[in-house]
Design a protein around this motif. Structure first.
Motif, PDB file in Angstrom:
ATOM      1  N   LEU B  73       0.839  -1.197   0.000  1.00 28.02           N
ATOM      2  CA  LEU B  73       0.000   0.000   0.000  1.00 28.02           C
ATOM      3  C   LEU B  73       0.879   1.254   0.000  1.00 28.02           C
ATOM      4  CD1 LEU B  73      -2.440  -0.977   2.907  1.00 28.02           C
ATOM      5  CD2 LEU B  73      -2.946  -1.042   0.460  1.00 28.02           C
ATOM      6  N   PRO B  74       0.385   2.335  -0.596  1.00 27.69           N
ATOM      7  CA  PRO B  74       1.101   3.604  -0.426  1.00 27.69           C
ATOM      8  C   PRO B  74       0.953   4.071   1.031  1.00 27.69           C
ATOM      9  CG  PRO B  74      -0.897   3.928  -1.732  1.00 27.69           C
ATOM     10  CD  PRO B  74      -0.790   2.461  -1.456  1.00 27.69           C
ATOM     11  N   VAL B  75       1.928   4.851   1.530  1.00 27.37           N
ATOM     12  CA  VAL B  75       1.877   5.230   2.945  1.00 27.37           C
ATOM     13  C   VAL B  75       0.745   6.200   3.267  1.00 27.37           C
ATOM     14  CG1 VAL B  75       4.208   4.736   3.720  1.00 27.37           C
ATOM     15  CG2 VAL B  75       3.746   6.875   2.471  1.00 27.37           C
ATOM     16  N   THR B  76       0.075   6.701   2.233  1.00 29.29           N
ATOM     17  CA  THR B  76      -1.045   7.602   2.494  1.00 29.29           C
ATOM     18  C   THR B  76      -2.382   6.867   2.489  1.00 29.29           C
ATOM     19  OG1 THR B  76      -0.949   8.118   0.153  1.00 29.29           O
ATOM     20  CG2 THR B  76       0.026   9.726   1.640  1.00 29.29           C
ATOM     21  N   ASP B  77      -2.358   5.546   2.284  1.00 30.70           N
ATOM     22  CA  ASP B  77      -3.594   4.758   2.253  1.00 30.70           C
ATOM     23  C   ASP B  77      -4.218   4.697   3.650  1.00 30.70           C
ATOM     24  OD1 ASP B  77      -4.910   2.447   0.291  1.00 30.70           O
ATOM     25  OD2 ASP B  77      -5.170   2.048   2.443  1.00 30.70           O
ATOM     26  N   ARG B  78      -5.536   4.848   3.701  1.00 30.55           N
ATOM     27  CA  ARG B  78      -6.243   4.850   4.987  1.00 30.55           C
ATOM     28  C   ARG B  78      -6.012   3.588   5.804  1.00 30.55           C
ATOM     29  NH1 ARG B  78     -10.088   8.235   6.718  1.00 30.55           N
ATOM     30  NH2 ARG B  78     -11.237   6.754   7.983  1.00 30.55           N
ATOM     31  N   TRP B  80      -3.444   1.790   5.936  1.00 30.70           N
ATOM     32  CA  TRP B  80      -2.130   1.876   6.581  1.00 30.70           C
ATOM     33  C   TRP B  80      -2.169   2.902   7.725  1.00 30.70           C
ATOM     34  CZ3 TRP B  80       2.283  -0.075   7.918  1.00 30.70           C
ATOM     35  CH2 TRP B  80       3.322   0.762   8.339  1.00 30.70           C
ATOM     36  N   LEU B  81      -2.774   4.048   7.456  1.00 30.02           N
ATOM     37  CA  LEU B  81      -2.836   5.106   8.483  1.00 30.02           C
ATOM     38  C   LEU B  81      -3.530   4.602   9.746  1.00 30.02           C
ATOM     39  CD1 LEU B  81      -3.723   8.205   6.270  1.00 30.02           C
ATOM     40  CD2 LEU B  81      -1.498   7.590   7.241  1.00 30.02           C
ATOM     41  N   ARG B  82      -4.555   3.760   9.558  1.00 31.11           N
ATOM     42  CA  ARG B  82      -5.286   3.198  10.680  1.00 31.11           C
ATOM     43  C   ARG B  82      -4.357   2.416  11.622  1.00 31.11           C
ATOM     44  NH1 ARG B  82      -6.488   0.912  14.326  1.00 31.11           N
ATOM     45  NH2 ARG B  82      -8.239  -0.407  14.893  1.00 31.11           N
ATOM     46  N   ARG B  83      -3.294   1.878  11.040  1.00 32.47           N
ATOM     47  CA  ARG B  83      -2.364   1.038  11.820  1.00 32.47           C
ATOM     48  C   ARG B  83      -1.207   1.820  12.413  1.00 32.47           C
ATOM     49  NH1 ARG B  83      -1.038  -2.942   7.161  1.00 32.47           N
ATOM     50  NH2 ARG B  83       0.505  -3.749   8.625  1.00 32.47           N
ATOM     51  N   THR B  84      -1.180   3.149  12.161  1.00 33.33           N
ATOM     52  CA  THR B  84      -0.042   3.930  12.652  1.00 33.33           C
ATOM     53  C   THR B  84      -0.491   5.034  13.611  1.00 33.33           C
ATOM     54  OG1 THR B  84      -0.221   5.484  10.828  1.00 33.33           O
ATOM     55  CG2 THR B  84       1.256   3.625  10.491  1.00 33.33           C
ATOM     56  N   GLY B  85       0.415   5.391  14.496  1.00 31.28           N
ATOM     57  CA  GLY B  85       0.229   6.559  15.356  1.00 31.28           C
ATOM     58  C   GLY B  85       1.452   7.441  15.189  1.00 31.28           C
ATOM     59  N   VAL B  86       1.246   8.733  15.267  1.00 34.39           N
ATOM     60  CA  VAL B  86       2.350   9.655  15.006  1.00 34.39           C
ATOM     61  C   VAL B  86       2.426  10.739  16.074  1.00 34.39           C
ATOM     62  CG1 VAL B  86       3.317  11.300  13.349  1.00 34.39           C
ATOM     63  CG2 VAL B  86       2.061   9.310  12.520  1.00 34.39           C
ATOM     64  N   VAL B  87       3.625  10.964  16.592  1.00 33.69           N
ATOM     65  CA  VAL B  87       3.866  12.120  17.459  1.00 33.69           C
ATOM     66  C   VAL B  87       5.023  12.897  16.846  1.00 33.69           C
ATOM     67  CG1 VAL B  87       4.383  12.933  19.788  1.00 33.69           C
ATOM     68  CG2 VAL B  87       3.325  10.695  19.480  1.00 33.69           C
ATOM     69  N   PRO B 108      -8.713  10.009  16.501  1.00 30.88           N
ATOM     70  CA  PRO B 108      -8.444   8.867  15.606  1.00 30.88           C
ATOM     71  C   PRO B 108      -9.562   7.830  15.648  1.00 30.88           C
ATOM     72  CG  PRO B 108      -6.501   9.381  16.911  1.00 30.88           C
ATOM     73  CD  PRO B 108      -7.624  10.191  17.480  1.00 30.88           C
ATOM     74  N   LEU B 109     -10.218   7.660  16.795  1.00 35.15           N
ATOM     75  CA  LEU B 109     -11.294   6.671  16.901  1.00 35.15           C
ATOM     76  C   LEU B 109     -12.470   7.078  16.022  1.00 35.15           C
ATOM     77  CD1 LEU B 109     -11.176   6.170  20.775  1.00 35.15           C
ATOM     78  CD2 LEU B 109     -10.209   4.673  19.017  1.00 35.15           C
ATOM     79  N   ARG B 110     -12.779   8.403  16.014  1.00 36.12           N
ATOM     80  CA  ARG B 110     -13.851   8.900  15.151  1.00 36.12           C
ATOM     81  C   ARG B 110     -13.426   8.819  13.690  1.00 36.12           C
ATOM     82  NH1 ARG B 110     -13.794  12.936  18.819  1.00 36.12           N
ATOM     83  NH2 ARG B 110     -12.822  14.390  17.377  1.00 36.12           N
TER      84      ARG B 110
END
Lengths: 265, 250
Positions: B73-78, B80-87, B108-110
């Motif tokens: 998947l591209p890193v902007t795919d939803r 993938w994003l669902r599986r990541t957290g960012v600080v 993120p939950l919403r």
């Protein structure tokens, strides 16, 4: 070693909006000494430092005493404070990005203290700026003084702040977490610079930090603050090896959990 | 066999300035992040750490090269994003001042439409980060800088991501708070198998949470090895500088 020369803070209390933020703090920095103030967020360490220079809100309720060379600074007229502030006592703050004026050249900011306190002329000021830039280790000092803060790295800006604090030839330097915003390599260089200035200029320092590993390199003795009170005072090595107060133990334990231990597996 | 979570191939970033001037933020590098392997990116200021992370997160476009996830998947795919957290650095500025903290943390939950009691999940995460019980009902400006940083960490972890990407998450924190969050991260890595990608110049933190260390210097990847090897016998000059400079207790 009496209270005649240097800084003697005794029984300092500070209340703001009815809340007592400092409660009977004693700190002394004699000629040539390197003293630390250590504590967590909100313990009152920065507040103590600011009080020395009279940099508190006008509605702050103050009690106790802050003597510099035997002269009371608490409630002193602006004329006395103006001589001491940035003159005999210099200050270096945590964030060099906000402590420097973005629109003025580095050289002008370095020599402001000298021009204000010692009436240095323009030509003299430039020579002084270059000399100070060299002393604090700015690369190509003759060029550096003509630059603007945004053209320098964070570490270089912190060196500029230190040079500016030195320009009025202070005898005491107040340092408020001056290396917290820097990366470790630059932090180490700035700590080394401060130690060298202590030796070569006989400069005393009052160094505020929450990090015992940094304190160890910046001060020989320290007071531990908790909720506006000094809960322990002693040589830094002793605070590290056998802290007595719960606050000092907690700081030591936290530092042990997070500091580099030399790569032990 | 370790599964590759994220693969960067010949990734580089060049900034173009006025008059055709170029500044290379990142020279071409290839690196793969493996599932469950906690990795640190270390280096001094300006070494390219944050540039690399921004590219890995898809927040910046590479001048050359690609970043793909293990599933292609591209890193902007939803998904993938669902599986990541960012600080990211200075997370305090990323908190919406008009929203209550509980709502910020539950975002993120919403956003990912995750079922369950969002408010309870947000409160529980705030509690794990040591924030006061009523934190969820207050606004960001009522908190100190360190507390706001912890709010941002809570938001990054609330949807239980597999990967946490954190750029200097602990550097602005008080030592006692730093120890607490470090302990939490270690638990998440050890017990929940969180894959942590940590950017830091603080070797004290790195040695405690990371198994693998990538060393960047002047936009180049100069060392890649186990934390044990890189920290105890660094080969690159950049890693040696960091080791020598790290403040020690004794």
């Amino acid at each position: 070693m009496s209270g005649a020369t240097g800084l003697v803070v005794s029984g300092l209390t500070i209340g703001i909006n009815g809340e007592r933020l400092l409660d009977g703090v004693d700190v002394a920095v004699a000629e040539g000494q390197r003293v630390g103030l250590v504590g967590g967020s909100g313990s009152g360490k920065s507040l103590t430092l600011r009080a020395v220079l009279g940099l508190l809100p006008s509605h702050a309720a103050l009690g106790g005493s802050i003597r510099w060379d035997g002269v009371e600074l608490l409630g002193a007229p602006e004329r006395v404070l103006a001589r001491v502030r940035g003159g005999e006592i210099g200050i270096v703050l945590q964030d060099p990005a906000t402590a420097l004026d973005p629109l003025r050249r580095v050289g002008a900011q370095i020599t402001e203290g000298a021009r204000r306190h010692h009436r240095v002329g323009r030509a003299g000021a430039r020579a002084l700026a270059v000399r100070l830039a060299e002393e604090v280790g700015l690369p190509s000092p003759a060029d550096a003084v003509d630059r603007y803060p945004h053209e320098l790295s964070g570490g270089q800006r912190q060196r500029v702040q230190i040079a500016a604090a030195l320009s009025a030839e202070p005898r005491l330097l107040l340092a408020d977490e001056p290396t917290t915003a820097l990366d470790t390599v630059v932090q180490s260089q700035v700590l080394e610079l401060l130690a060298r200035l202590g030796r070569t200029r006989g400069l005393s320092t009052l160094f505020v930090t929450h990090d015992l590993a940094v304190l160890r390199r910046a001060a020989d003795s320290a007071s531990v603050l908790d909720a506006g009170r000094v809960v322990e005072h002693g040589p830094v090595e002793r605070l590290l090896t056998s802290p007595v107060s719960a606050t000092a133990r907690a700081l030591r334990d936290a530092a042990r959990l997070t500091s580099w231990d030399g790569g032990r597996p | 066999m370790t599964e590759e979570l994220l693969t960067a191939t010949e990734l580089s970033r060049v900034h173009h300035g006025r008059g055709g001037r170029q500044r290379v933020a990142l020279h071409p590098l290839s690196v793969a992040l493996r599932r469950g392997e906690s990795t640190a990116v270390v280096g001094g200021s300006g070494s390219g750490k944050s540039s690399l992370v921004r590219l890995l997160l898809g927040l910046d476009t590479p001048s050359t090269g690609t970043v793909t996830t293990g599933d292609g998947l591209p890193v902007t795919d939803r998904r993938w994003l669902r599986r990541t957290g960012v600080v990211l650095q200075d997370p305090a500025t990323s908190l919406d001042p008009r929203m209550r903290v509980g709502r910020i943390v539950a975002e993120p939950l919403r956003g990912f439409r995750i079922r369950g009691d969002h408010d309870a999940a947000a409160r529980s995460m705030l509690d794990r980060l040591g924030l006061p019980g009523d934190a969820a009902d207050r606004y960001p400006h009522e908190f100190s800088g360190g507390q706001r940083q912890r709010i941002a960490i809570a938001r990054a972890l609330v949807h239980e991501p597999e990967v946490l990407v954190a750029d200097e998450p602990l550097s602005a924190l008080d030592v006692t708070v730093r120890a607490r969050i470090l302990t939490l991260l270690r638990e998440l890595v050890a017990e929940r198998g969180l894959t942590l990608l940590l950017v830091s110049h603080d070797l004290g933190i790195v040695q405690r949470v990371s198994e693998r260390v990538l060393v960047l210097d002047d936009g180049r990847l100069v060392e890649d090895g186990t934390a044990q090897q890189v920290l105890s016998s660094p080969r690159s000059a950049a890693a040696r500088r960091l080791v020598d400079a790290a403040p020690r207790l004794g």
